[in-house]
Design a protein around this motif. Structure first.
Motif, PDB file in Angstrom:
ATOM      1  N   MET A  63      49.085 102.002  64.274  1.00  0.00           N
ATOM      2  CA  MET A  63      48.541 101.298  65.437  1.00  0.00           C
ATOM      3  C   MET A  63      49.355 101.619  66.700  1.00  0.00           C
ATOM      4  SD  MET A  63      45.797  99.825  64.671  1.00  0.00           S
ATOM      5  CE  MET A  63      45.550  98.839  66.123  1.00  0.00           C
ATOM      6  N   ALA A  64      50.672 101.711  66.544  1.00  0.00           N
ATOM      7  CA  ALA A  64      51.519 102.040  67.699  1.00  0.00           C
ATOM      8  C   ALA A  64      51.201 103.443  68.198  1.00  0.00           C
ATOM      9  CB  ALA A  64      52.993 101.939  67.309  1.00  0.00           C
ATOM     10  N   ASN A  65      50.969 104.358  67.287  1.00  0.00           N
ATOM     11  CA  ASN A  65      50.645 105.732  67.662  1.00  0.00           C
ATOM     12  C   ASN A  65      49.258 105.814  68.302  1.00  0.00           C
ATOM     13  OD1 ASN A  65      51.154 108.543  67.783  1.00  0.00           O
ATOM     14  ND2 ASN A  65      49.904 108.843  65.960  1.00  0.00           N
ATOM     15  N   ALA A  66      48.309 105.047  67.775  1.00  0.00           N
ATOM     16  CA  ALA A  66      46.930 105.097  68.277  1.00  0.00           C
ATOM     17  C   ALA A  66      46.780 104.405  69.631  1.00  0.00           C
ATOM     18  CB  ALA A  66      45.977 104.465  67.258  1.00  0.00           C
ATOM     19  N   THR A  67      47.501 103.309  69.826  1.00  0.00           N
ATOM     20  CA  THR A  67      47.308 102.514  71.038  1.00  0.00           C
ATOM     21  C   THR A  67      48.450 102.645  72.046  1.00  0.00           C
ATOM     22  OG1 THR A  67      48.384 100.555  70.121  1.00  0.00           O
ATOM     23  CG2 THR A  67      46.008 100.779  69.747  1.00  0.00           C
ATOM     24  N   GLY A  68      49.593 103.117  71.580  1.00  0.00           N
ATOM     25  CA  GLY A  68      50.761 103.188  72.459  1.00  0.00           C
ATOM     26  C   GLY A  68      51.462 101.846  72.577  1.00  0.00           C
ATOM     27  N   LEU A  69      51.006 100.847  71.827  1.00  0.00           N
ATOM     28  CA  LEU A  69      51.605  99.514  71.855  1.00  0.00           C
ATOM     29  C   LEU A  69      52.230  99.200  70.499  1.00  0.00           C
ATOM     30  CD1 LEU A  69      48.632  97.656  73.558  1.00  0.00           C
ATOM     31  CD2 LEU A  69      50.726  98.476  74.663  1.00  0.00           C
ATOM     32  N   ASP A  71      53.519  96.078  68.044  1.00  0.00           N
ATOM     33  CA  ASP A  71      53.548  94.637  67.793  1.00  0.00           C
ATOM     34  C   ASP A  71      54.952  94.309  67.280  1.00  0.00           C
ATOM     35  OD1 ASP A  71      53.334  92.025  66.914  1.00  0.00           O
ATOM     36  OD2 ASP A  71      51.343  92.305  66.038  1.00  0.00           O
TER      37      ASP A  71
END
Length: 107
Positions: A63-69, A71
């Motif tokens: 998710m961090a790689n896909a969105t740049g964010l 959690d």
């Protein structure tokens, strides 16, 4: 088959550690198979827990790689979960309670 008392005790101990009878242990040795000791009862539970933690961390990274964010809350939760799991595993393996887990130490 004859053997010394010491050899008999050693055979019995090794067979028991593998979860086998003495005759079953000897049969495996005759067939060139080296029986392994049975893992501790909680081995499979610990393995399952580590796989779950790894999967969760992989999802966070995806998710961090896909969105740049990132959690941070979920990431921190999984790191704490991993640290606790590693501490329990170390205690199970070494038998030492409250064994320190040093994450900064290089292997």
């Amino acid at each position: 088959m004859r053997m010394t008392e010491q050899d008999y005790k050693r055979l019995t101990r090794k067979a028991r550690k593998c979860g086998l009878t003495r005759s079953g242990y000897i049969r495996l040795l005759i067939h060139d198979y080296n029986p392994r000791e049975t893992p501790p009862a909680d081995y499979f539970g610990m393995t399952r827990e580590l796989k779950e933690i790894g999967s969760n961390m992989n999802q966070i990274a995806f998710m961090a790689n896909a969105t740049g964010l990132v959690d941070e809350g979920k990431c921190y939760e999984e790191v704490i979960h991993l640290r606790d799991a590693l501490r329990r595993i170390e205690q199970a393996v070494t038998g030492v309670k409250d064994a320190p887990v040093d994450f900064d130490e290089e292997s």
